[in-house]
Design an enzyme around this catalytic site. Sequence first.
Site, PDB file in Angstrom:
ATOM      1  CB  SER A 165      -0.300  -5.671   3.951  1.00 24.89           C
ATOM      2  OG  SER A 165      -1.135  -4.600   3.571  1.00 24.89           O
TER       3      SER A 165
ATOM      4  CG  HIS B 102       3.626  -3.588   3.251  1.00 24.65           C
ATOM      5  ND1 HIS B 102       4.775  -3.389   2.515  1.00 24.65           N
ATOM      6  CD2 HIS B 102       2.597  -3.426   2.384  1.00 24.65           C
ATOM      7  CE1 HIS B 102       4.450  -3.133   1.250  1.00 24.65           C
ATOM      8  NE2 HIS B 102       3.124  -3.140   1.150  1.00 24.65           N
TER       9      HIS B 102
ATOM     10  CG  ASP C  98      -0.323  -1.867   1.060  1.00 23.60           C
ATOM     11  OD1 ASP C  98       0.672  -1.763   0.321  1.00 23.60           O
ATOM     12  OD2 ASP C  98      -0.652  -2.936   1.616  1.00 23.60           O
TER      13      ASP C  98
ATOM     14  CG  MET D 177      -3.668   1.701  -2.279  1.00 24.66           C
ATOM     15  SD  MET D 177      -4.771   0.334  -2.693  1.00 24.66           S
ATOM     16  CE  MET D 177      -3.817  -1.058  -2.066  1.00 24.66           C
TER      17      MET D 177
ATOM     18  CG  HIS E 138       3.649  -0.270  -1.451  1.00 24.72           C
ATOM     19  ND1 HIS E 138       3.009  -1.454  -1.756  1.00 24.72           N
ATOM     20  CD2 HIS E 138       4.050   0.264  -2.640  1.00 24.72           C
ATOM     21  CE1 HIS E 138       3.009  -1.616  -3.067  1.00 24.72           C
ATOM     22  NE2 HIS E 138       3.627  -0.593  -3.622  1.00 24.72           N
TER      23      HIS E 138
ATOM     24  CG  MET F 157       0.744   1.181  -4.466  1.00 22.13           C
ATOM     25  SD  MET F 157      -0.214  -0.192  -3.827  1.00 22.13           S
ATOM     26  CE  MET F 157      -0.116   0.166  -2.075  1.00 22.13           C
TER      27      MET F 157
ATOM     28  CG  MET G  55       3.843  -3.959  -6.885  1.00 20.05           C
ATOM     29  SD  MET G  55       3.333  -4.166  -5.163  1.00 20.05           S
ATOM     30  CE  MET G  55       1.725  -4.966  -5.337  1.00 20.05           C
TER      31      MET G  55
ATOM     32  CG  ASP H  34       3.060  -5.842  -1.573  1.00 23.14           C
ATOM     33  OD1 ASP H  34       2.229  -6.559  -1.000  1.00 23.14           O
ATOM     34  OD2 ASP H  34       2.953  -4.606  -1.647  1.00 23.14           O
TER      35      ASP H  34
HETATM   36  C1  DX5 Z   1      -1.607  -4.501  -3.040  1.00 22.74           C
HETATM   37  C2  DX5 Z   1      -0.823  -4.067  -1.822  1.00 22.74           C
HETATM   38  C3  DX5 Z   1      -0.401  -5.227  -1.012  1.00 22.74           C
HETATM   39  C4  DX5 Z   1      -1.555  -6.013  -0.487  1.00 22.74           C
HETATM   40  C5  DX5 Z   1      -1.130  -7.407  -0.213  1.00 22.74           C
HETATM   41  O1  DX5 Z   1      -1.887  -3.434  -3.831  1.00 22.74           O
HETATM   42  O2  DX5 Z   1       0.321  -3.333  -2.153  1.00 22.74           O
HETATM   43  O3  DX5 Z   1       0.491  -4.872   0.019  1.00 22.74           O
HETATM   44  O4  DX5 Z   1      -2.103  -5.467   0.654  1.00 22.74           O
HETATM   45  O5  DX5 Z   1      -2.250  -8.138   0.100  1.00 22.74           O
HETATM   46  P1  DX5 Z   1      -2.328  -9.696  -0.132  1.00 22.74           P
HETATM   47  O6  DX5 Z   1      -1.241 -10.297   0.689  1.00 22.74           O
HETATM   48  O7  DX5 Z   1      -3.691 -10.031   0.354  1.00 22.74           O
HETATM   49  O8  DX5 Z   1      -2.128  -9.937  -1.600  1.00 22.74           O
HETATM   50 ZN    ZN Z   2       1.945  -3.087  -0.558  1.00 19.57          ZN
END
Ligand code: DX5
Ligand code: ZN
Length: 219
Positions: free
Chosen positions: A7, A32, A34, A36, A65, A67, A136, A174
């Site tokens: 990530s 990956h 993320d 948000m 991903h 979110m 998740m 994840d």
């Molecule tokens: C969480 C993200 C993950 C996160 C994983 O909301 O979707 O991808 O970055 O991080 P770790 O591996 O630190 O849990």
């Molecule tokens: Zn993620």
Amino acid sequence: MIKVSPSMLSADASRLGEGLLRLERCGADWAHIDVMDGVFVPNITIGQHVVRALRPVSDMPFDVHLMIVNPVKHVPDFLSAGSDMITLHVETTENVEDALDMIRDGGAKAGLSLNPGTSIDSILPFIDMLDLVLVMSVQPGFGGQSFQEHCLGKIKAIREVVDDKGLDVDISVDGGINRDTGRRCVEAGVDVLAAGSSLFGADDMAEEIKLWKGFSRKG
Ligand code: DX5
Ligand code: ZN
């Protein structure tokens, strides 16, 4: 072989291009990314502009991903920015079939994710349309949280459905993945390990990725 998708959330945000190249050098399969929005999850991270800026840096597949609420509104931007896979959350998407079609028609692979508290029944009606299921194993929003053990049961249940139907769907996990939880997720049936803190915090990221890629279902 197991795929590893580090990530970018755990990379140095001031040098994301270098972080991406580091993943590539260390043998990662996907990057990956993320996304948000501060609404579906409490945090705000990166958007399509950063994906677009990173695209020329590396040929690595971008595992994006989302979110975010109303993801359909933003899918075209993430497609044109160069996403190879786009994963939506079932909790955010009213018409899942149309959303998945939009991703695939745009030339990317389509994924569906579910939060730790969401039943797998919410994604099963769409399983034939998916390239990726992203389980998740923490409540999304932050890196560095602890793996929620009950998610192993969800992984096993999804694996059974995928195998029974003979589908070509990658199961990814994840959140809170490290060498211990990652190995157990692979034994439960995952194909892809997405992780931030444990890979970026490893003494030797390349060695860590190599170890994870060697995990097998039989333990
Ligand atoms: C969480 C993200 C993950 C996160 C994983 O909301 O979707 O991808 O970055 O991080 P770790 O591996 O630190 O849990
Ligand atoms: Zn993620």
